[in-house]
Design a protein around this motif. Structure first.
Motif: not given
Length: 291
Positions: A112-118, A126-129, A148-150, A154-156
């Protein structure tokens, strides 16, 4: 005047109702407290899970296990010198990430490509996969792209996947990771991904950025265009230069829309306005013709 007998009857009814309602109210309060405690524990576990995956299980893009992600990007016309992407530390590789269905059952493990939402300050929310096959195709699962859930604290909203760091106060914004990377490749301007049109509207500009290029998706439903222009209008109200750039590529007859990765695949970087043309439209009075 009220008779003494009537008054005494009323005085008997009210305490009786209060006595019956007190246990019910206490039970409701205890149930709410139990739910709140369960939610706090769930949120704490979610923080731990996000940290576990990102910090302990994921590997850099430059790692040897990157072949599925490299092939995925190559299939999308995205060939990069990854040092510029890695400096923002928002993309990593997972060699075998568990995929769970809606009922919480593990379907399997996939690269998987795992992406950090900052958030605006750079904290991981959280993480987007993006789940893949070994050959760089999307994995055959119901939702190969999943956020992934938040955690509750925190808030996305306002966040983004940071692809490159702005050096001159200018960044691009797009919905998908592939779209953002396409714009980055074509213009050499760091471009961040908001994951969805809804989150694009709420994007918060980090400190030091004065200009935002909004690479809109071109949807038959007009969702992408509407969100892009909503962001543009808000940023201008905040005193930030902003412009929406929409693909001129026509939407296929049976397609839902096109994005800038479709432009890259079909036309290469020649299908993009040059960085010089973009700068001229923003700062030099040259009006870029937007589709």
């Amino acid at each position: 005047p009220m008779q003494d007998g009537a008054a005494s009857e009323d005085s008997k009814v009210i305490p009786l109702l209060m006595q019956k309602s007190k246990p019910w109210l206490m039970e409701l309060q205890e149930d709410m407290e139990r739910r709140a405690e369960r939610q706090r524990k769930y949120s704490a576990r979610l923080h731990e899970k996000i940290t576990q995956i990102w910090e302990k299980e994921c590997l850099p893009l430059s790692s040897e296990c990157n072949e599925p992600v490299r092939a995925y990007f190559q299939n999308r016309g995205l060939v990069f010198r990854w040092n510029r992407i890695e400096e923002s530390d928002s993309l990593r590789v997972h060699p075998a990430l568990s995929y769970f269905d809606e009922d919480g059952n593990e379907v399997g493990k996939f690269p998987a490509l795992v992406c950090a939402i900052r958030d605006k300050a750079g904290q991981v929310i959280t993480l987007h996969r993006i789940y893949l096959t070994q050959t760089g195709k999307k994995a055959r699962v119901p939702e190969p792209k999943k956020m992934m859930p938040v955690p509750d604290d925190l808030t996305v909203t306002g966040g983004a996947i940071r692809l490159g760091e702005p050096k001159s106060g200018i960044i691009g914004v797009a919905e998908g990771v592939e779209t953002a990377l396409s714009a980055f490749k074509a213009t050499q301007i760091p471009t961040w991904a908001t994951v969805s049109a809804t989150l694009m509207e709420a994007f918060e500009v980090p400190e030091g950025v004065h200009t935002v290029l909004i690479w809109a998706d071109k949807d038959k439903s007009l969702t992408g265009q509407t969100s892009a222009h909503a962001l543009e209008a808000r940023l201008k109200q905040e005193g930030i230069k902003a412009t929406v750039i929409t693909p001129k590529l026509p939407i296929p007859k049976n397609g839902k829309g096109v994005d800038w990765n479709d432009v890259l695949i079909s036309q290469g970087t020649e299908g993009f306005p040059t960085a010089q043309r973009i700068y001229a439209s923003l700062f030099g009075g040259f009006a870029y013709a937007r589709a």
